[in-house]
Design a protein around this motif. Sequence first.
Motif, PDB file in Angstrom:
ATOM      1  N   TRP A   5       0.828  -1.216   0.000  1.00  0.00           N
ATOM      2  CA  TRP A   5       0.000   0.000   0.000  1.00  0.00           C
ATOM      3  C   TRP A   5       0.855   1.257   0.000  1.00  0.00           C
ATOM      4  O   TRP A   5       0.512   2.263  -0.648  1.00  0.00           O
ATOM      5  CB  TRP A   5      -0.960  -0.021   1.198  1.00  0.00           C
ATOM      6  N   PHE A  13       2.101   9.512  -6.068  1.00  0.00           N
ATOM      7  CA  PHE A  13       2.590  10.882  -5.903  1.00  0.00           C
ATOM      8  C   PHE A  13       3.819  11.152  -6.773  1.00  0.00           C
ATOM      9  O   PHE A  13       3.997  12.255  -7.273  1.00  0.00           O
ATOM     10  CB  PHE A  13       2.864  11.175  -4.423  1.00  0.00           C
TER      11      PHE A  13
ATOM     12  N   PHE B  68       1.208  13.831   0.188  1.00  0.00           N
ATOM     13  CA  PHE B  68       1.975  12.591   0.403  1.00  0.00           C
ATOM     14  C   PHE B  68       2.252  12.380   1.895  1.00  0.00           C
ATOM     15  O   PHE B  68       1.992  11.306   2.458  1.00  0.00           O
ATOM     16  CB  PHE B  68       3.276  12.662  -0.393  1.00  0.00           C
ATOM     17  N   VAL B  71      -0.980  11.493   3.834  1.00  0.00           N
ATOM     18  CA  VAL B  71      -1.403  10.095   3.690  1.00  0.00           C
ATOM     19  C   VAL B  71      -0.535   9.192   4.567  1.00  0.00           C
ATOM     20  O   VAL B  71      -1.045   8.327   5.294  1.00  0.00           O
ATOM     21  CB  VAL B  71      -1.334   9.645   2.211  1.00  0.00           C
ATOM     22  N   LEU B  72       0.787   9.407   4.524  1.00  0.00           N
ATOM     23  CA  LEU B  72       1.684   8.571   5.319  1.00  0.00           C
ATOM     24  C   LEU B  72       1.396   8.711   6.816  1.00  0.00           C
ATOM     25  O   LEU B  72       1.386   7.715   7.563  1.00  0.00           O
ATOM     26  CB  LEU B  72       3.145   8.945   5.043  1.00  0.00           C
ATOM     27  N   TYR B  75      -1.919   6.993   7.736  1.00  0.00           N
ATOM     28  CA  TYR B  75      -1.700   5.544   7.618  1.00  0.00           C
ATOM     29  C   TYR B  75      -0.941   5.026   8.840  1.00  0.00           C
ATOM     30  O   TYR B  75      -1.329   4.025   9.460  1.00  0.00           O
ATOM     31  CB  TYR B  75      -0.921   5.251   6.329  1.00  0.00           C
ATOM     32  N   ARG B  79      -2.083   2.243  11.805  1.00  0.00           N
ATOM     33  CA  ARG B  79      -1.401   0.955  11.930  1.00  0.00           C
ATOM     34  C   ARG B  79      -0.786   0.774  13.322  1.00  0.00           C
ATOM     35  O   ARG B  79      -0.562  -0.348  13.762  1.00  0.00           O
ATOM     36  CB  ARG B  79      -0.304   0.842  10.852  1.00  0.00           C
ATOM     37  N   ALA B  96      -4.231  -3.161   6.925  1.00  0.00           N
ATOM     38  CA  ALA B  96      -3.409  -2.376   6.001  1.00  0.00           C
ATOM     39  C   ALA B  96      -4.252  -1.756   4.887  1.00  0.00           C
ATOM     40  O   ALA B  96      -4.117  -0.566   4.570  1.00  0.00           O
ATOM     41  CB  ALA B  96      -2.310  -3.263   5.407  1.00  0.00           C
ATOM     42  N   ASP B  97      -5.153  -2.537   4.272  1.00  0.00           N
ATOM     43  CA  ASP B  97      -5.935  -1.992   3.151  1.00  0.00           C
ATOM     44  C   ASP B  97      -6.923  -0.934   3.625  1.00  0.00           C
ATOM     45  O   ASP B  97      -7.135   0.073   2.963  1.00  0.00           O
ATOM     46  CB  ASP B  97      -6.638  -3.115   2.373  1.00  0.00           C
ATOM     47  N   PHE B 100      -4.972   2.251   4.287  1.00  0.00           N
ATOM     48  CA  PHE B 100      -4.679   2.948   3.026  1.00  0.00           C
ATOM     49  C   PHE B 100      -5.900   3.744   2.574  1.00  0.00           C
ATOM     50  O   PHE B 100      -5.808   4.931   2.265  1.00  0.00           O
ATOM     51  CB  PHE B 100      -4.296   1.927   1.949  1.00  0.00           C
ATOM     52  N   VAL B 104      -6.027   7.881   2.542  1.00  0.00           N
ATOM     53  CA  VAL B 104      -6.272   8.603   1.290  1.00  0.00           C
ATOM     54  C   VAL B 104      -7.571   9.396   1.392  1.00  0.00           C
ATOM     55  O   VAL B 104      -7.663  10.558   0.980  1.00  0.00           O
ATOM     56  CB  VAL B 104      -6.335   7.601   0.114  1.00  0.00           C
ATOM     57  N   PRO B 486     -10.104  -5.580   0.434  1.00  0.00           N
ATOM     58  CA  PRO B 486      -8.943  -5.056  -0.301  1.00  0.00           C
ATOM     59  C   PRO B 486      -9.325  -4.513  -1.680  1.00  0.00           C
ATOM     60  O   PRO B 486      -8.784  -3.495  -2.117  1.00  0.00           O
ATOM     61  CB  PRO B 486      -8.025  -6.284  -0.409  1.00  0.00           C
ATOM     62  N   ASN B 489     -11.305  -1.156  -1.022  1.00  0.00           N
ATOM     63  CA  ASN B 489     -10.408  -0.197  -0.373  1.00  0.00           C
ATOM     64  C   ASN B 489      -9.346   0.299  -1.351  1.00  0.00           C
ATOM     65  O   ASN B 489      -8.997   1.488  -1.369  1.00  0.00           O
ATOM     66  CB  ASN B 489      -9.735  -0.838   0.846  1.00  0.00           C
ATOM     67  N   GLY B 490      -8.846  -0.588  -2.192  1.00  0.00           N
ATOM     68  CA  GLY B 490      -7.808  -0.205  -3.151  1.00  0.00           C
ATOM     69  C   GLY B 490      -8.351   0.624  -4.303  1.00  0.00           C
ATOM     70  O   GLY B 490      -7.845   1.713  -4.591  1.00  0.00           O
ATOM     71  N   LEU B 497      -7.708   9.470  -5.024  1.00  0.00           N
ATOM     72  CA  LEU B 497      -6.438  10.162  -5.318  1.00  0.00           C
ATOM     73  C   LEU B 497      -6.514  10.882  -6.666  1.00  0.00           C
ATOM     74  O   LEU B 497      -6.137  12.056  -6.779  1.00  0.00           O
ATOM     75  CB  LEU B 497      -5.288   9.151  -5.325  1.00  0.00           C
ATOM     76  N   VAL B 498      -7.000  10.179  -7.686  1.00  0.00           N
ATOM     77  CA  VAL B 498      -7.082  10.788  -9.016  1.00  0.00           C
ATOM     78  C   VAL B 498      -8.099  11.936  -9.009  1.00  0.00           C
ATOM     79  O   VAL B 498      -7.868  13.006  -9.579  1.00  0.00           O
ATOM     80  CB  VAL B 498      -7.454   9.723 -10.075  1.00  0.00           C
TER      81      VAL B 498
END
Lengths: 30, 567
Positions: A5, A13, B68, B71-72, B75, B79, B96-97, B100, B104, B486, B489-490, B497-498
């Motif tokens: 992920w 990015f 960026f 998001v990190l 996340y 976790r 995890a999924d 994410f 986002v 997943p 979520n993905g 994001l787009v």
Amino acid sequence: MDFVWLAVVTAFFAGSYFLIQLLASLQGEG
Amino acid sequence: MTANGFLQLALALGLVLACVRPLGWYMARVYSRSPGAVERRLFRLLGIDPTAEMTWQRYAGAVLAFGFVSVLAVYGVQRLQAVLPLNPEGHPAVSADSSFNTAVSFATNTNWQGYGGESTMSYLTQMTALAVQNFLSAAAGMAVLVALIRGFARRSVDTVGNFWVDLVRGTVYVLLPLSLVLAVALVSQGVPQTVSASHEVALVEPTADADGKPVATQRIAVGPVASQLAIKQLGTNGGGFFNTNSAHPLENPTPLSNLLQLVAILLVPAALCWTFGEMVGDRRQGWAVLAAMAVIFLPLLGLTVWAEHQPNPALTALGVDQAAGNMEGKETRLGVPNSALWAVATTAASNGSVNSMHDSYTPLGGLAPLWLMQLGEVVFGGVGSGLYGMLVFALVAVFIAGLMVGRTPEYLGKKIGAFEIKMASLVVLLPCAMVLIGTALGVSAEDGKTGVLNAGPHGFSEVLYAYSSAANNNGSAFAGLGANTPFYNGTLGLAMLVGRFGVMLPVLAVAGSLARKKHTPPGPGTLPTHTPLFVFLLVSVVVVVGALSFLPTLALGPVAEHLMMRS
């Protein structure tokens, strides 16, 4: 799974950064 | 609809309208004035040089870098929440999924929630990851709008402002003070604001669970709700503290809390129209854009209110009294008018919070919220993002008008060229593509189909709604879709994001391009952009693009379901 992920986020990015370059080149500044 | 219901709608919309001018004027001052002594100290502390102007490329780079890191950070907190403090319920780490998707979602101002807040997130996650992003993602959207407005207002320069300065100003001078006032008002109505653990209370009427075991107590979740709720509405975020969002009695306890939240949903996006007019030196331009939004909003509100006052034929056949309309999925205390207004406001304004379950709306009642998202979230829209989307449509409108009369299109004294229209095309088409591709994947891939809990057109609508919500950064859910997998979520995360950054970058490119242009005085061939004719043209462009892009999918979903229900 964290790696997958985080790789997706990083790739998005990083790709977006290159989109800036692409758009700038379209503008005639590239 | 009763006179009482009509008055409640008029009161909420009237309050928003009354606040447009003072708040819009204030925000224009916030983004235009020189930094004061306190602000200079704050910038020095943060290492920001407020005088350092950015080209659009640098501005966009800062937006991306900030996104960026956001998001990190979100996340990471999810976790690690099991080993971090302020976790009185002992929630484990989020998967995890899901981490994410949620990271986002909140960093893109979407606030789509595949999880139940009170049963998944620790207080620390709610406060330091989710609520913080509610402020910062909203302020980032406002910053990009201000950069675009500067593009119109400035002449023959390469720069559009400083992202870090705009981000700090939007957060500190607009969102924080408004949220503080609203949070205190909501606490006065009974919304919890505490870090204590959930309460176990005795049931008034003891019952039994599915296995027949007696149940005499229940746990009532509480937490730092009011502080997150205020910015959730003001920042057009929409992510609820509780799973049922503002339908939960502790997230929306009284008629007054409902009214305050309704006003807060539309407040900043509407007021930014005045800010726009003020900053470009012609307030009529702001009114014209606001009028275009209202012209689309009001008929769709009327459609939903009318549709939800109709009885459900399936329930009529069972002899259910439906004198109050279609009350399935709605709070009895709120009724049809307040539920329908909320549903339309939250999908128009890219907010995404709910006080009723949209999945239970009649097909036509659910069509309006769905289409409002698909129009690109430009009818009020998200804070900042809604107006910059509408201004891009304004460029398309003047371009089409220019083609019709054979003159070079102009908007606010700037000639609109091929580059601006290419960027506008990206802004319009990218979210559409994400909605349609995502929906196609959802209804064809095995992992997508297993999450769809209803068959036929309704199941299709649930998938279509999910991708419409994600790609346009709304965040509301139709429900009926098992989306915490997943696959969803993905794919929904990518759509978010787009839909956010794929739109922001071309908007900033337009800002930079316009800022470099000279101002052209209006001539006899210039199309006035503050008149009813332009409002009509702008509305037509938004509606025609939305109709051409999504009518086939709407026909397969809510329209087909309506025809089947009535046949």
